[in-house]
Design a protein around this motif. Structure first.
Motif, PDB file in Angstrom:
ATOM      1  N   PRO A 175      20.285  80.801  38.535  1.00  0.00           N
ATOM      2  CA  PRO A 175      20.468  80.367  39.929  1.00  0.00           C
ATOM      3  C   PRO A 175      21.653  81.067  40.585  1.00  0.00           C
ATOM      4  O   PRO A 175      22.737  81.158  40.013  1.00  0.00           O
ATOM      5  CB  PRO A 175      20.699  78.854  39.800  1.00  0.00           C
ATOM      6  CG  PRO A 175      19.961  78.476  38.552  1.00  0.00           C
ATOM      7  CD  PRO A 175      20.154  79.647  37.628  1.00  0.00           C
ATOM      8  N   VAL A 176      21.445  81.564  41.778  1.00  0.00           N
ATOM      9  CA  VAL A 176      22.456  82.354  42.472  1.00  0.00           C
ATOM     10  C   VAL A 176      23.542  81.452  43.050  1.00  0.00           C
ATOM     11  O   VAL A 176      23.300  80.281  43.369  1.00  0.00           O
ATOM     12  CB  VAL A 176      21.792  83.188  43.587  1.00  0.00           C
ATOM     13  CG1 VAL A 176      21.209  82.275  44.669  1.00  0.00           C
ATOM     14  CG2 VAL A 176      22.757  84.193  44.206  1.00  0.00           C
ATOM     15  N   PHE A 177      24.743  82.013  43.180  1.00  0.00           N
ATOM     16  CA  PHE A 177      25.835  81.359  43.888  1.00  0.00           C
ATOM     17  C   PHE A 177      25.974  82.052  45.233  1.00  0.00           C
ATOM     18  O   PHE A 177      26.037  83.283  45.311  1.00  0.00           O
ATOM     19  CB  PHE A 177      27.137  81.466  43.101  1.00  0.00           C
ATOM     20  CG  PHE A 177      28.327  80.830  43.771  1.00  0.00           C
ATOM     21  CD1 PHE A 177      28.535  79.466  43.682  1.00  0.00           C
ATOM     22  CD2 PHE A 177      29.232  81.608  44.488  1.00  0.00           C
ATOM     23  CE1 PHE A 177      29.639  78.869  44.302  1.00  0.00           C
ATOM     24  CE2 PHE A 177      30.332  81.023  45.106  1.00  0.00           C
ATOM     25  CZ  PHE A 177      30.530  79.649  45.015  1.00  0.00           C
ATOM     26  N   LEU A 178      26.031  81.273  46.320  1.00  0.00           N
ATOM     27  CA  LEU A 178      26.066  81.816  47.674  1.00  0.00           C
ATOM     28  C   LEU A 178      27.416  81.540  48.331  1.00  0.00           C
ATOM     29  O   LEU A 178      27.957  80.437  48.215  1.00  0.00           O
ATOM     30  CB  LEU A 178      24.970  81.188  48.538  1.00  0.00           C
ATOM     31  CG  LEU A 178      23.523  81.358  48.094  1.00  0.00           C
ATOM     32  CD1 LEU A 178      22.601  80.511  48.972  1.00  0.00           C
ATOM     33  CD2 LEU A 178      23.102  82.829  48.150  1.00  0.00           C
ATOM     34  N   SER A 179      27.925  82.531  49.028  1.00  0.00           N
ATOM     35  CA  SER A 179      29.130  82.328  49.821  1.00  0.00           C
ATOM     36  C   SER A 179      29.096  83.297  50.997  1.00  0.00           C
ATOM     37  O   SER A 179      28.339  84.267  51.002  1.00  0.00           O
ATOM     38  CB  SER A 179      30.386  82.562  48.981  1.00  0.00           C
ATOM     39  OG  SER A 179      31.557  82.220  49.714  1.00  0.00           O
ATOM     40  N   GLY A 180      29.921  83.029  52.007  1.00  0.00           N
ATOM     41  CA  GLY A 180      29.977  83.913  53.161  1.00  0.00           C
ATOM     42  C   GLY A 180      30.986  83.410  54.168  1.00  0.00           C
ATOM     43  O   GLY A 180      31.405  82.247  54.131  1.00  0.00           O
ATOM     44  N   PHE A 181      31.352  84.293  55.095  1.00  0.00           N
ATOM     45  CA  PHE A 181      32.398  83.999  56.060  1.00  0.00           C
ATOM     46  C   PHE A 181      31.892  84.182  57.481  1.00  0.00           C
ATOM     47  O   PHE A 181      31.226  85.171  57.788  1.00  0.00           O
ATOM     48  CB  PHE A 181      33.594  84.917  55.819  1.00  0.00           C
ATOM     49  CG  PHE A 181      34.634  84.902  56.905  1.00  0.00           C
ATOM     50  CD1 PHE A 181      35.373  83.748  57.154  1.00  0.00           C
ATOM     51  CD2 PHE A 181      34.869  86.019  57.680  1.00  0.00           C
ATOM     52  CE1 PHE A 181      36.324  83.720  58.164  1.00  0.00           C
ATOM     53  CE2 PHE A 181      35.827  86.013  58.691  1.00  0.00           C
ATOM     54  CZ  PHE A 181      36.550  84.852  58.931  1.00  0.00           C
ATOM     55  N   SER A 182      32.211  83.226  58.363  1.00  0.00           N
ATOM     56  CA  SER A 182      31.901  83.306  59.795  1.00  0.00           C
ATOM     57  C   SER A 182      30.390  83.423  59.987  1.00  0.00           C
ATOM     58  O   SER A 182      29.668  82.505  59.598  1.00  0.00           O
ATOM     59  CB  SER A 182      32.666  84.469  60.425  1.00  0.00           C
ATOM     60  OG  SER A 182      32.651  84.379  61.828  1.00  0.00           O
ATOM     61  N   GLU A 183      29.872  84.522  60.569  1.00  0.00           N
ATOM     62  CA  GLU A 183      28.416  84.660  60.627  1.00  0.00           C
ATOM     63  C   GLU A 183      27.823  84.502  59.236  1.00  0.00           C
ATOM     64  O   GLU A 183      26.754  83.913  59.059  1.00  0.00           O
ATOM     65  CB  GLU A 183      28.015  86.021  61.205  1.00  0.00           C
ATOM     66  CG  GLU A 183      26.506  86.219  61.267  1.00  0.00           C
ATOM     67  CD  GLU A 183      26.047  87.633  61.591  1.00  0.00           C
ATOM     68  OE1 GLU A 183      24.819  87.853  61.676  1.00  0.00           O
ATOM     69  OE2 GLU A 183      26.918  88.520  61.764  1.00  0.00           O
ATOM     70  N   GLY A 184      28.535  85.029  58.243  1.00  0.00           N
ATOM     71  CA  GLY A 184      28.069  84.898  56.872  1.00  0.00           C
ATOM     72  C   GLY A 184      28.099  83.473  56.352  1.00  0.00           C
ATOM     73  O   GLY A 184      27.345  83.128  55.438  1.00  0.00           O
ATOM     74  N   GLY A 185      28.958  82.611  56.914  1.00  0.00           N
ATOM     75  CA  GLY A 185      28.928  81.202  56.552  1.00  0.00           C
ATOM     76  C   GLY A 185      27.642  80.557  57.024  1.00  0.00           C
ATOM     77  O   GLY A 185      26.994  79.795  56.289  1.00  0.00           O
ATOM     78  N   TRP A 186      27.269  80.860  58.276  1.00  0.00           N
ATOM     79  CA  TRP A 186      25.971  80.396  58.781  1.00  0.00           C
ATOM     80  C   TRP A 186      24.826  80.993  57.965  1.00  0.00           C
ATOM     81  O   TRP A 186      23.893  80.278  57.573  1.00  0.00           O
ATOM     82  CB  TRP A 186      25.841  80.788  60.254  1.00  0.00           C
ATOM     83  CG  TRP A 186      24.438  80.723  60.770  1.00  0.00           C
ATOM     84  CD1 TRP A 186      23.793  79.625  61.269  1.00  0.00           C
ATOM     85  CD2 TRP A 186      23.505  81.804  60.835  1.00  0.00           C
ATOM     86  NE1 TRP A 186      22.503  79.959  61.641  1.00  0.00           N
ATOM     87  CE2 TRP A 186      22.313  81.290  61.384  1.00  0.00           C
ATOM     88  CE3 TRP A 186      23.563  83.144  60.480  1.00  0.00           C
ATOM     89  CZ2 TRP A 186      21.174  82.091  61.584  1.00  0.00           C
ATOM     90  CZ3 TRP A 186      22.443  83.937  60.675  1.00  0.00           C
ATOM     91  CH2 TRP A 186      21.278  83.412  61.222  1.00  0.00           C
TER      92      TRP A 186
END
Length: 382
Positions: A175-186
């Protein structure tokens, strides 16, 4: 010293230290190309993170970075591109995806690699994970213009890169772990929603400074122009979404501002974009859109923001939404209210205040916390 200058200095120092180091070739699965970019030593990684202001992150391994080109969905944006990175000398534990924030030029992407791509590679691949950092449709090698905040275009491209990475020998199909910032948070939450809809398990998701309730919170706040970035966000959304949805840009922006947006988003530097667009975002729009945001009438752009919001989903995977309490680009209520609403529906979602920080600094403060949480999740599964 300005944080962006520190990041640029860190990037420059890292490249000087890198010399001619190159990772070994990797065998790519069918339809995928992997181009070696560079190897980041542990010393370089420490220098980069120190100059960038990221504290509390250990580096276990050197990092091999590759530019990945992959088919992506058959939606007119093929091929897609992104950064793929793995720890040198150790098997990857699982795939960790990092989704970048708003970029208005197609070359400011992880696969270049830019500062964001290198930092994500160090954070995740430097600590034993296979990193995927997609450039997004309409950016990097992908043709066309970026469909900013269009979930049906962006989330499938992210999922396709995860799937491509998991077909590479030595990359586990865990199972993948997802993360992101700003537009990437959405985009993190849009990708989580798609993966779970397809029945694919996700370890967890860690969006930072994300806008989730676009029509309820993000767009009304942006129309007030509380941050220099707000006019850029709104004009960029209109510019990216209009052709994707089959509308003329001047059906949202005034004719003069539509022409200005076409010129600026053809490749102008971000500082020029901010300096050129009006400080009051409402001045950019013709009649219809501002009124629709206020609940008076309808408009295609308002309808699109409503359709692409992710605040009303109920994730199965645990989620931590990180935010800075002094963020004016993306207001803290995006994380606080969205997390509370999701918890009320039975989801395991927590809003995490990383301190009295603004937009970009919130990502730097969140990074070590995200890595610590990922390690906790790994330990709990052993």
């Amino acid at each position: 010293m300005d944080r962006s200058l520190l990041l640029s200095m860190a990037l420059a120092v890292a490249f000087v230290l890198a010399g001619c180091a190159r990772p070994p070739p990797l065998t790519a699965p069918d339809g995928v190309e992997l181009t070696p970019i560079r190897t980041i030593s542990r010393l370089e990684a420490r220098v980069l993170l120190t100059l960038a202001g990221v504290k509390g992150v250990t580096i276990e391994h050197p990092v091999d970075c590759y530019r990945m080109t992959y088919p992506g969905p058959d939606d007119g944006f093929r091929p897609q591109s992104g950064l793929f990175a793995v720890p040198r000398g150790a098997p990857a534990r699982r795939v960790a995806a990092f989704l970048h924030g708003t970029a208005t030029t197609r070359s400011a992407v992880p696969s270049k690699p830019d500062t964001t791509g290198l930092a994500a590679a160090i954070l995740f691949a430097g600590n034993g994970y296979a990193l995927v950092a997609p450039d997004y449709p309409g950016m990097g090698a992908s043709p066309g213009r970026h469909p900013y905040y269009i979930a049906e275009a962006i989330a499938p491209a992210v999922v396709a890169m995860i799937a491509a990475a998991q077909r590479i020998e030595g990359v586990p199909d865990a199972p993948v772990f997802l993360s992101g910032f700003s537009e990437g948070g959405w985009a993190t939450m849009a990708t989580l929603r798609l993966l779970e809809a397809e029945g694919r398990p996700v370890l967890a998701a860690a969006p930072v400074a994300g806008a989730f309730d676009l029509m309820g919170l993000a767009v009304p706040a942006a129309l007030k122009g509380g941050a220099p970035s707000h006019s850029t966000y709104l004009a960029y959304a209109a510019w990216g979404q209009a052709p994707y949805l089959g509308h003329r840009l001047d059906s949202a922006l005034t004719p003069e501002m539509a022409a200005t947006a076409e010129r600026l988003f053809a490749g102008a530097p971000p500082k020029e974009i901010v300096a050129t667009l009006p400080k009051d975002p409402r001045q950019m729009f013709g009649p219809g859109f501002p009124e629709a945001v206020e609940g008076r009438g309808s408009h295609w752009l308002a309808d699109s923001f409503a359709a692409n919001s992710v605040h009303d989903m109920t994730p199965k995977a645990p989620v931590r939404m990180y935010y800075g309490s002094e963020d004016v680009d993306v207001i803290p209520d995006e994380s606080r209210l969205t997390a509370a609403a999701m918890r009320a529906r039975g989801a395991d979602v927590t809003a995490v205040d990383v301190g009295p920080l603004g937009h970009d600094p919130s990502m730097l403060a969140a990074a070590p916390r995200i890595l610590d949480w990922l390690r906790e999740l790994e330990a709990a599964r052993r």
